[in-house]
Design an enzyme around this catalytic site. Structure first.
Site, PDB file in Angstrom:
ATOM      1  N   GLY A  53     -10.276  -2.909  -0.065  1.00 15.30           N
ATOM      2  CA  GLY A  53     -11.427  -2.323  -0.712  1.00 15.30           C
ATOM      3  C   GLY A  53     -11.175  -0.886  -1.119  1.00 15.30           C
ATOM      4  N   SER A  54     -11.774  -0.461  -2.207  1.00 18.44           N
ATOM      5  CA  SER A  54     -11.670   0.933  -2.628  1.00 18.44           C
ATOM      6  C   SER A  54     -12.543   1.797  -1.715  1.00 18.44           C
ATOM      7  CB  SER A  54     -12.095   1.071  -4.084  1.00 18.44           C
ATOM      8  OG  SER A  54     -11.232   0.326  -4.925  1.00 18.44           O
ATOM      9  N   GLY A  55     -12.418   3.111  -1.878  1.00 20.51           N
ATOM     10  CA  GLY A  55     -13.133   4.026  -1.021  1.00 20.51           C
ATOM     11  C   GLY A  55     -12.272   4.656   0.042  1.00 20.51           C
ATOM     12  N   HIS A  56     -10.987   4.206   0.119  1.00 22.70           N
ATOM     13  CA  HIS A  56     -10.057   4.738   1.113  1.00 22.70           C
ATOM     14  C   HIS A  56      -8.965   5.590   0.470  1.00 22.70           C
ATOM     15  CE1 HIS A  56     -12.021   2.019   3.819  1.00 22.70           C
ATOM     16  NE2 HIS A  56     -11.561   0.947   3.205  1.00 22.70           N
ATOM     17  N   LYS A 104      -4.139  -4.997   5.923  1.00 22.90           N
ATOM     18  CA  LYS A 104      -4.912  -4.492   7.045  1.00 22.90           C
ATOM     19  C   LYS A 104      -5.720  -5.631   7.663  1.00 22.90           C
ATOM     20  CE  LYS A 104      -7.250  -1.411   4.748  1.00 22.90           C
ATOM     21  NZ  LYS A 104      -6.820  -1.941   3.419  1.00 22.90           N
ATOM     22  N   ASP A 109      -9.645  -9.339   3.745  1.00 25.58           N
ATOM     23  CA  ASP A 109      -8.289  -9.050   3.274  1.00 25.58           C
ATOM     24  C   ASP A 109      -7.320 -10.130   3.727  1.00 25.58           C
ATOM     25  OD1 ASP A 109      -9.413  -6.760   2.287  1.00 25.58           O
ATOM     26  OD2 ASP A 109      -8.267  -5.377   3.537  1.00 25.58           O
ATOM     27  N   HIS A 215     -14.579   1.711   7.562  1.00 28.40           N
ATOM     28  CA  HIS A 215     -15.715   1.309   6.734  1.00 28.40           C
ATOM     29  C   HIS A 215     -17.027   1.771   7.362  1.00 28.40           C
ATOM     30  CE1 HIS A 215     -12.528  -1.755   6.175  1.00 28.40           C
ATOM     31  NE2 HIS A 215     -12.799  -1.564   4.901  1.00 28.40           N
TER      32      HIS A 215
END
Length: 329
Positions: A53-56, A104, A109, A215
């Protein structure tokens, strides 16, 4: 919600376009934004692909380039990429030596990368990272979570891939690095997913989440805000306890910011953590401090310790040229 965005539904596409344009000497954005790949793949080497996921950011796209990943698949914010993204990335960077997925340990995922591996035509292997010592299970994961230690795996395995190591050797190396790595995080504030528009969780002005996930998943416990030395005490104690009889010896220390913590505070935490690790018998021979595996604008940090071998140290020191990491070139 105050963010530099146009609309929640366009955040990822516009960010990826900006990233690819800013680093056009290193990467290319795949069709329909399915992946980011190296501009100049190395012929004949195993292809390394990760994603999530994006945001990392800068994880994972920021680690695409010489000495690390060949491609990264970005999902929507805190949402797994889909199998078709992974298949498209593999087709774009496959050099005939097989593909290694670095994943991860989050249920979405792992499931989607497994589906992609089953549908792939060439040889595929997988390394799952699960370095978080905070909790055994949490939202989105079964077993330990994969957090900032993923960066160490990608760097060391990426270096070995550049030397021509085969798929089986790279998988074994990735699993070894993961097994020698432990992480733990602490959050001082929550973060806000653009599509949600409100904080993921609530913390009082005098509270922090010890053992938080990337998250915003719950940690070990919610506690009153402590001084940095006390925070480092608890995090280092958890990491050394998890290593057990293997604690000590040469090590890499990564102090990773979650996106909202100033460098001054991260270096202060490095100072505190290093002193406590050395007291526990570690020799800190490699270091990295900065925002590398973030959680949007969350304030806080994580500590990652990798027990070094000569091979892992050489892999860490090897040349790397990506948007987020560069040395030796």
């Amino acid at each position: 919600m105050k963010k530099l965005i146009n609309a929640p539904e366009t955040v990822l596409a516009e960010s990826l376009s900006g990233f690819a344009a800013a680093h056009a000497d290193l990467v290319v954005l795949g069709e329909e934004n399915k992946f980011v790949r190296r501009l100049n793949p190395t012929p004949g080497k195993v292809a390394l692909i990760s994603g999530g996921g994006s945001g990392h950011e800068p994880l994972h796209a920021g680690f695409v380039g010489l000495g690390m990943l060949d491609a990264a698949c970005p999902g929507q914010v805190f949402t797994s990429p889909t199998p078709d993204q992974m298949l498209a990335a593999a087709a774009a960077v496959d050099q005939g030596a097989g593909t290694l997925y670095i994943v991860k340990n989050y249920e979405g995922d792992v499931m989607n990368f497994e589906m992609a591996a089953e549908m792939a035509e060439g040889a595929v292997a997988t390394v799952v990272t699960d370095d978080d010592v905070a909790v055994e299970t949490s939202t989105w994961s079964t077993g330990r979570r994969g957090v900032a230690g993923t960066l160490v795996v990608e760097k060391v395995v990426g270096a070995a891939a550049e030397t021509g190591a085969d798929l089986a050797a790279l998988q074994a190396l990735g699993r070894e690095v993961n097994a020698r790595t432990r992480s733990m995080g602490v959050a001082l504030t929550s973060c806000t997913v653009p599509a949600a528009g409100s904080p993921t969780f609530q913390l009082g002005d005098d509270e922090m989440e010890m053992g938080v996930g990337i998250h915003g998943e719950p940690g070990r416990r919610r506690v009153k805000l402590m001084a940095a030395d006390a925070i480092a005490d608890e995090m280092v104690s958890a990491i050394t306890a998890d290593f057990g009889a293997d604690a000590g010896g040469p090590a890499l220390l990564l102090v990773n910011g979650f996106g909202g913590t100033p460098a001054m505070e991260l270096y202060l935490m490095y100072h505190a953590a290093r002193a406590r690790l050395e007291k526990a018998g570690f020799r800190i021979e490699r270091s990295l401090v900065g925002n590398y595996v973030t959680s949007l604008e969350m304030a806080g940090c994580s500590l990652t310790v990798t027990r070094l071998t000569d091979d892992i140290a050489r892999g860490w020191d090897a040349p790397v040229h990506t948007a987020a990491l560069r040395w030796g070139v």
